[in-house]
Enzyme design. Structure first.
Site, mmCIF file in Angstrom:
data_model
loop_
_atom_site.group_PDB
_atom_site.id
_atom_site.type_symbol
_atom_site.label_atom_id
_atom_site.label_comp_id
_atom_site.label_asym_id
_atom_site.label_seq_id
_atom_site.Cartn_x
_atom_site.Cartn_y
_atom_site.Cartn_z
ATOM 1 N N ASP A 1 0.860 -1.184 0.000
ATOM 2 C CA ASP A 1 0.000 0.000 0.000
ATOM 3 C C ASP A 1 0.892 1.228 0.000
ATOM 4 O O ASP A 1 1.823 1.337 0.801
ATOM 5 C CB ASP A 1 -0.953 0.019 1.192
ATOM 6 C CG ASP A 1 -2.112 0.978 0.922
ATOM 7 O OD1 ASP A 1 -2.821 0.780 -0.085
ATOM 8 O OD2 ASP A 1 -2.296 1.937 1.688
ATOM 9 N N PHE B 1 4.598 5.788 -13.559
ATOM 10 C CA PHE B 1 3.122 5.774 -13.535
ATOM 11 C C PHE B 1 2.638 6.693 -12.416
ATOM 12 O O PHE B 1 3.442 7.296 -11.692
ATOM 13 C CB PHE B 1 2.611 4.338 -13.328
ATOM 14 C CG PHE B 1 2.878 3.774 -11.958
ATOM 15 C CD1 PHE B 1 4.117 3.227 -11.651
ATOM 16 C CD2 PHE B 1 1.909 3.804 -10.962
ATOM 17 C CE1 PHE B 1 4.387 2.710 -10.386
ATOM 18 C CE2 PHE B 1 2.165 3.286 -9.687
ATOM 19 C CZ PHE B 1 3.407 2.746 -9.411
ATOM 20 N N TYR C 1 1.714 9.381 -9.974
ATOM 21 C CA TYR C 1 2.158 10.757 -9.753
ATOM 22 C C TYR C 1 3.608 10.986 -10.183
ATOM 23 O O TYR C 1 4.141 12.075 -9.968
ATOM 24 C CB TYR C 1 2.017 11.115 -8.259
ATOM 25 C CG TYR C 1 0.594 11.068 -7.742
ATOM 26 C CD1 TYR C 1 -0.251 12.166 -7.852
ATOM 27 C CD2 TYR C 1 0.088 9.918 -7.138
ATOM 28 C CE1 TYR C 1 -1.561 12.122 -7.377
ATOM 29 C CE2 TYR C 1 -1.222 9.857 -6.658
ATOM 30 C CZ TYR C 1 -2.033 10.967 -6.786
ATOM 31 O OH TYR C 1 -3.320 10.924 -6.328
HETATM 32 P P1 ITT Z 1 -3.575 -2.315 -5.422
HETATM 33 O O1 ITT Z 1 -4.329 -1.829 -4.216
HETATM 34 O O2 ITT Z 1 -4.330 -3.332 -6.215
HETATM 35 O O3 ITT Z 1 -2.201 -2.775 -5.082
HETATM 36 P P2 ITT Z 1 -3.627 0.508 -6.150
HETATM 37 O O4 ITT Z 1 -3.249 1.269 -7.379
HETATM 38 O O5 ITT Z 1 -5.018 0.734 -5.604
HETATM 39 O O6 ITT Z 1 -3.379 -1.049 -6.437
HETATM 40 P P3 ITT Z 1 -2.565 1.749 -3.807
HETATM 41 O O7 ITT Z 1 -3.813 1.586 -3.017
HETATM 42 O O8 ITT Z 1 -1.280 1.493 -3.093
HETATM 43 O O9 ITT Z 1 -2.556 0.782 -5.067
HETATM 44 O O10 ITT Z 1 -2.631 3.180 -4.480
HETATM 45 C C1 ITT Z 1 -1.562 3.944 -4.595
HETATM 46 C C2 ITT Z 1 -1.781 5.003 -5.653
HETATM 47 O O11 ITT Z 1 -0.732 5.954 -5.419
HETATM 48 C C3 ITT Z 1 -1.575 4.473 -7.066
HETATM 49 O O12 ITT Z 1 -2.775 4.178 -7.719
HETATM 50 C C4 ITT Z 1 -0.854 5.620 -7.736
HETATM 51 O O13 ITT Z 1 -1.769 6.590 -8.175
HETATM 52 C C5 ITT Z 1 -0.035 6.216 -6.585
HETATM 53 N N1 ITT Z 1 1.292 5.602 -6.511
HETATM 54 C C6 ITT Z 1 1.700 4.537 -5.772
HETATM 55 N N2 ITT Z 1 2.980 4.254 -5.979
HETATM 56 C C7 ITT Z 1 3.415 5.146 -6.890
HETATM 57 C C8 ITT Z 1 4.640 5.362 -7.542
HETATM 58 O O14 ITT Z 1 5.684 4.585 -7.324
HETATM 59 N N3 ITT Z 1 4.726 6.367 -8.408
HETATM 60 C C9 ITT Z 1 3.671 7.163 -8.663
HETATM 61 N N4 ITT Z 1 2.467 7.024 -8.108
HETATM 62 C C10 ITT Z 1 2.334 6.016 -7.227
#
Ligand code: ITT
Length: 195
Positions: free
Chosen positions: A69, A150, A152
């Site tokens: 997360d 991807f 941000y």
């Molecule tokens: P899962 O829960 O299925 O793993 P998710 O996309 O919903 O997928 P998160 O709840 O961790 O995952 O959401 C994190 C969000 O934050 C993600 O959708 C991106 O918009 C952003 N994010 C996370 N890691 C990032 C990264 O390394 N670089 C840029 N944005 C990121």
């Protein structure tokens, strides 16, 4: 040991696999196992949500499962979007809309410092678990810069790399990213655990 990566986000999956490398006998994605579920992230912290994802998939597969997360916390926005980073501009998750909202919320603000955080968790059949955290410090740029990565990444200027994560190759990003740090910390804990 075999491991399931408990994410529906293909960008995160690719990074996690590259960070882990060849350390497991077999790594499965949810798609590999034919699992198509939307796990509700009801926790209020990164750790709670990472554990929810890992536990749900471990119960489903009876295999050790890794949940990640992550989110972006912006100081001038009192830590937002934080655990709500994926759905900042509403559901379903849209990277472009999320960036637009972030840039507009920050209009006119002097302090653009921000931090990415990942908590990674592995839950084992039987319920034992380990968790680890990683962070990356930087600031939000005035406009998008770069095409790699991807989420941000195009607006996150990394203090470590002196460029945005979207201007960095995946190898460069993984060396200093919140996710790279969290997963490497987690693998260290795993080594101690099975020693
Ligand atoms: P899962 O829960 O299925 O793993 P998710 O996309 O919903 O997928 P998160 O709840 O961790 O995952 O959401 C994190 C969000 O934050 C993600 O959708 C991106 O918009 C952003 N994010 C996370 N890691 C990032 C990264 O390394 N670089 C840029 N944005 C990121």
């Amino acid at each position: 040991m075999e491991l399931v990566i408990a994410t529906n986000n293909k960008d995160k999956l690719r990074e996690i696999k590259n960070i882990i490398g060849e350390k497991f006998d077999k790594i499965y994605s949810l798609k590999d196992l034919g699992i198509d579920i939307d796990i509700e992230e009801t926790g209020s912290t990164f750790e709670e949500n990472a554990l929810i994802k890992a536990r749900t998939i471990c119960q489903f597969t009876n295999l050790p499962s890794l949940g990640d997360d992550s989110g972006l916390s912006v100081n001038a926005l009192d830590g937002a979007p934080g655990v709500y980073s994926a759905r900042y501009a509403g559901e379903p998750c849209d990277y472009n809309n999320n960036i637009n909202k972030l840039l507009s919320e920050l209009e006119g603000k002097k302090d653009r410092t921000a931090k990415f955080t990942t908590v990674a968790a592995i839950v084992f059949p039987g319920g034992k678990f380990i968790t680890a955290e990683g962070a990356a410090e930087g600031e939000i740029t005035l406009e998008r810069c770069g095409t790699y990565g991807f989420g941000y990444d195009p607006v996150f200027y990394s203090y470590d790399l002196k460029k945005t994560f979207a201007q960095a190759t995946e190898e460069e990003k993984n060396m200093v990213s919140h996710r790279g740090r969290a997963i490497r910390n987690l693998l260290e804990k795993l080594k101690e655990e099975i020693r």
